[in-house]
Enzyme design. Structure first.
Site, short mmCIF file in Angstrom:
data_model
loop_
_atom_site.label_atom_id
_atom_site.label_comp_id
_atom_site.label_asym_id
_atom_site.label_seq_id
_atom_site.Cartn_x
_atom_site.Cartn_y
_atom_site.Cartn_z
N CYS A 181 56.08 38.10 49.82
CA CYS A 181 54.81 38.54 50.71
C CYS A 181 55.17 37.54 51.51
O CYS A 181 55.30 36.16 51.96
CB CYS A 181 53.64 38.29 50.19
SG CYS A 181 52.23 38.73 51.37
N CYS A 203 46.84 34.20 53.21
CA CYS A 203 46.08 34.92 52.40
C CYS A 203 45.22 34.60 51.81
O CYS A 203 44.43 35.02 51.39
CB CYS A 203 47.11 36.28 52.38
SG CYS A 203 46.18 37.36 51.14
N CYS A 221 51.22 44.80 52.54
CA CYS A 221 50.29 43.99 51.83
C CYS A 221 51.15 44.62 50.28
O CYS A 221 51.60 45.84 49.77
CB CYS A 221 49.78 43.80 51.13
SG CYS A 221 48.69 43.22 49.83
N GLN A 243 38.88 49.61 35.93
CA GLN A 243 39.78 49.10 36.00
C GLN A 243 41.06 48.84 36.90
O GLN A 243 41.82 50.06 37.56
CB GLN A 243 40.07 48.73 35.07
CG GLN A 243 40.44 48.52 33.40
CD GLN A 243 39.57 46.69 33.22
OE1 GLN A 243 40.15 45.61 34.57
NE2 GLN A 243 38.45 46.05 32.63
N GLU A 299 24.98 51.60 29.75
CA GLU A 299 25.29 50.80 30.91
C GLU A 299 24.41 50.70 32.33
O GLU A 299 23.32 51.54 31.76
CB GLU A 299 26.34 51.61 31.55
CG GLU A 299 26.91 51.67 33.60
CD GLU A 299 27.37 49.95 33.49
OE1 GLU A 299 26.32 49.58 34.04
OE2 GLU A 299 28.39 49.81 32.35
N ASP A 327 32.19 45.00 26.82
CA ASP A 327 32.98 44.90 28.06
C ASP A 327 32.64 44.16 29.53
O ASP A 327 32.31 45.33 30.27
CB ASP A 327 33.42 46.10 28.37
CG ASP A 327 34.91 45.55 29.23
OD1 ASP A 327 35.24 44.16 29.84
OD2 ASP A 327 35.41 46.32 29.69
N CYS A 332 36.81 39.17 31.28
CA CYS A 332 37.50 39.27 32.37
C CYS A 332 37.58 37.63 32.51
O CYS A 332 37.52 37.09 33.39
CB CYS A 332 36.81 39.93 33.01
SG CYS A 332 35.55 39.87 34.02
#
Length: 470
Positions: A77, A83, A179, A302, A352, A401, A428
Site C-alpha cells: 500500500c 495511515c 485502499c 463480522q 441482545e 460472543d 475479539c
C-alpha cells in the site's frame, strides 16, 4: 550507546525483539527499559529516536536501519506507515499468524492462569487483502500533509481529503488514493465521490469549525455482490445532496442501497441518527450456507464475511450439537450464530441489548424459515436471570460472543449458577476473555482453543474457547 538530541534520546543499533500490543514492536533500551517502535519488524536492527519517556518504557521511531529482518516484506500500500490501518503489512503473513497465536496464548496463561489444552493452530485468512465488507471514510477540508509537502514552497492547491484519520489525531485526515482492505468498486466509488465534490464545489467538513457539507462516507459490500453506500452530510443542503447522490446512482448502477443522513451533532456516530433511504432498499443481503442475513446501515456484522463463515463453523464444531440441545446465544447481535447452529439444535434462544439488532434477527429467521430460534432484547445482566431460564428452558450449551470488554460479572455468575454442560466463548479480545475464563475455572475446564485471524495485516485476532463442566 546513546546521545542527547535536544530533549530526546537516540539509541543506536537496537534489535527489535517482539511484536507488542496495538501493532507496535518491542525492543530493549541500553538501560533495560522497553522501547515501543511502530513500523518495524522483529529482527530489524535500527537506530531509534525517542519522543516519549515514561518510568518503565520509551516510545520512539526508527530513524535508520542497520539490518532488515528476514520476516520483513515490502508493503503493497502506498499509504503504509502514515495511515496506521494495516500496521503489520511489512511483516510476512506467516509471522503475523505466529504473533497472533502467541498473544492469545500469553493472555490465557498470564491473565487467566488456568490449565490449558494444546492449542489448535490459528486459522489464517485465505484473503490477506480486500477482505473487509465495511469501510468508513471521513471528509476534511485540510488534508494531512507529508513532511516533503510541509517543507515545499510550492502552492499545495486543493486541501480537501476523503480518507482515514491519522492515528491519535481526531481532526487530521489522510487522503486515500487506493485502499487494499475492501474490494472494488470501493476505491472507485470513494475516488468518484471526492472528484465530483471537488469539481462541483461541494464543501468538505471542517471538524474544528464544525462546518461543511460532506462529513463521512460508508461503504458496505456482501458476498452476494450487493453494495450499500451511505453519505453523512453535516449541512442540510437538499440541492447539493441530491446532486451528488443522483450522480453516484447513475455512475454506479450496481449500488443496491443508497442512503444518507444529515447529522449536525458534535460526533459522527450513526446509531442515534435518522438515516434516510434515497434509492434501492435499506439493507443488503449476505448469504452463508443458504441462510440469508439482511444488513442495514446500523447493523453489526463480522467485517470479514469469508472468515466469519470459518469462525462460525469452528463455533458450531466446538458446541458439538446433536439436535437435542437447548442453546443460548448470548450477545446474539442480528442472530447470525444462532441461526447458523439452529439446524443442529432443538431450540436456540438469542439475547441482545440492541433493539434494532433483535428486529433484524427476527426478520432474518423469518426469511430463512427457521422456527426453532427465539430472540429477546435487553441488558444481558438484567434479562439473563432465573425467571428467564425457567420460561425458556435450561440451556445445555451456551454460546457467548461479547463485546471487547468481555462478559459482565453478573452474567458469569449466572452461567456458573445454571451450569450448562458446555460454554463456547467467542472473543475479539483474548485479554478480557482470559479474565472471564479465570472466573469460571472453578466449575469449567478449557478443553479446546482455536484463534482465528479475521484481520490480516493488523494485530487483531479472534479466539474461540470450549469450556466443559468439570
Amino acid at each position: 550507546m546513546a546521545k542527547k538530541n535536544t530533549d530526546k534520546v537516540v539509541f543506536h543499533q537496537i534489535k527489535v525483539l517482539d511484536a507488542g500490543a496495538k501493532g507496535v514492536s518491542v525492543a530493549k533500551a541500553p538501560d533495560g527499559k522497553v522501547v515501543f517502535i511502530p513500523n518495524v519488524v522483529p529482527g530489524d536492527v535500527v537506530d531509534v529516536q525517542t519522543f516519549k519517556k515514561r518510568k518503565a518504557y520509551y516510545e520512539g521511531k526508527a530513524v535508520h536501519f542497520h539490518e532488515y529482518s528476514e520476516h520483513r516484506v515490502e508493503p503493497v500500500c502506498e499509504h503504509f506507515g502514515v495511515c496506521g490501518g494495516c500496521k503489520w503489512q511489512n511483516m510476512k503473513y506467516s509471522q503475523q499468524l505466529y504473533y497472533k497465536q502467541n498473544e492469545v496464548l500469553n493472555h490465557l496463561q498470564r491473565i487467566g492462569k488456568i490449565e490449558l489444552p494444546e492449542f489448535e493452530p490459528i486459522l489464517g485468512s485465505e484473503k490477506q487483502f480486500f477482505y473487509r465488507n465495511k469501510m468508513e471514510f471521513s471528509f476534511s477540508n485540510s488534508r494531512w500533509l507529508t513532511e516533503k509537502e510541509i517543507d515545499s514552497t510550492e502552492d499545495l492547491g486543493n486541501r480537501n481529503a476523503l480518507g482515514f484519520h491519522i492515528p491519535k489525531m481526531w481532526d487530521k485526515i489522510l487522503d486515500i488514493n487506493k485502499c487494499h482492505l475492501q474490494e472494488d468498486p470501493s476505491n472507485a466509488i470513494r475516488n468518484e465521490v471526492r472528484a465530483f465534490a471537488n469539481e462541483h464545489g461541494l464543501t468538505f467538513f471542517n471538524p474544528r469549525a464544525h462546518e461543511g457539507l460532506l462529513r463521512t462516507l460508508m461503504l458496505r459490500t456482501a458476498s452476494t455482490g450487493e453494495i450499500m453506500v451511505l453519505i453523512q452530510f453535516f449541512e442540510n443542503d437538499k440541492a447539493n445532496r441530491e446532486l451528488i447522490l443522483d450522480h453516484l446512482y447513475e455512475k454506479f448502477p450496481q449500488i443496491t442501497s443508497l442512503q444518507y443522513v444529515v447529522n449536525n451533532k458534535a460526533n459522527d456516530t450513526l446509531y442515534d441518527t435518522d438515516i434516510k433511504l434515497y434509492k434501492g432498499r435499506d439493507y443488503i443481503l449476505e448469504e452463508m450456507e443458504g441462510l440469508k442475513f439482511s444488513i442495514n446501515a446500523k447493523s453489526f456484522y463480522q467485517t470479514n464475511s469469508d472468515q466469519a463463515y470459518e469462525l462460525y463453523k469452528i463455533t458450531r464444531d466446538f458446541a458439538g450439537l446433536t439436535g437435542n440441545e437447548i442453546v443460548y446465544d448470548l450477545y446474539t447481535g442480528t442472530g447470525t450464530i444462532a441461526q447458523f447452529v439452529s439446524k443442529k439444535a432443538k431450540k436456540v434462544i438469542g439475547v441482545e441489548s440492541v433493539p434494532e439488532a433483535i428486529k433484524d434477527a427476527k426478520l432474518n429467521a423469518e426469511r430463512n424459515e427457521i422456527t426453532n430460534c427465539e430472540f429477546f432484547v435487553g441488558d444481558m445482566k438484567v434479562v439473563f436471570n432465573d425467571s428467564f431460564i425457567a420460561q425458556h428452558g435450561h440451556p445445555d450449551v451456551i454460546i457467548t460472543d461479547p463485546p471487547r470488554d468481555g462478559m459482565h460479572k453478573d452474567v458469569i455468575e449466572q452461567i456458573m449458577k445454571i451450569a450448562p454442560e458446555k460454554v463456547v466463548y467467542v472473543s475479539c479480545n483474548s485479554a478480557t476473555q482470559a479474565r472471564d475464563l479465570a472466573l469460571m475455572d472453578e466449575k469449567y475446564k478449557v478443553t479446546r482453543v482455536r484463534p482465528v485471524d479475521m484481520f490480516p495485516q493488523t494485530h487483531h485476532v479472534e479466539n474461540v474457547v470450549l469450556l466443559e463442566k468439570r
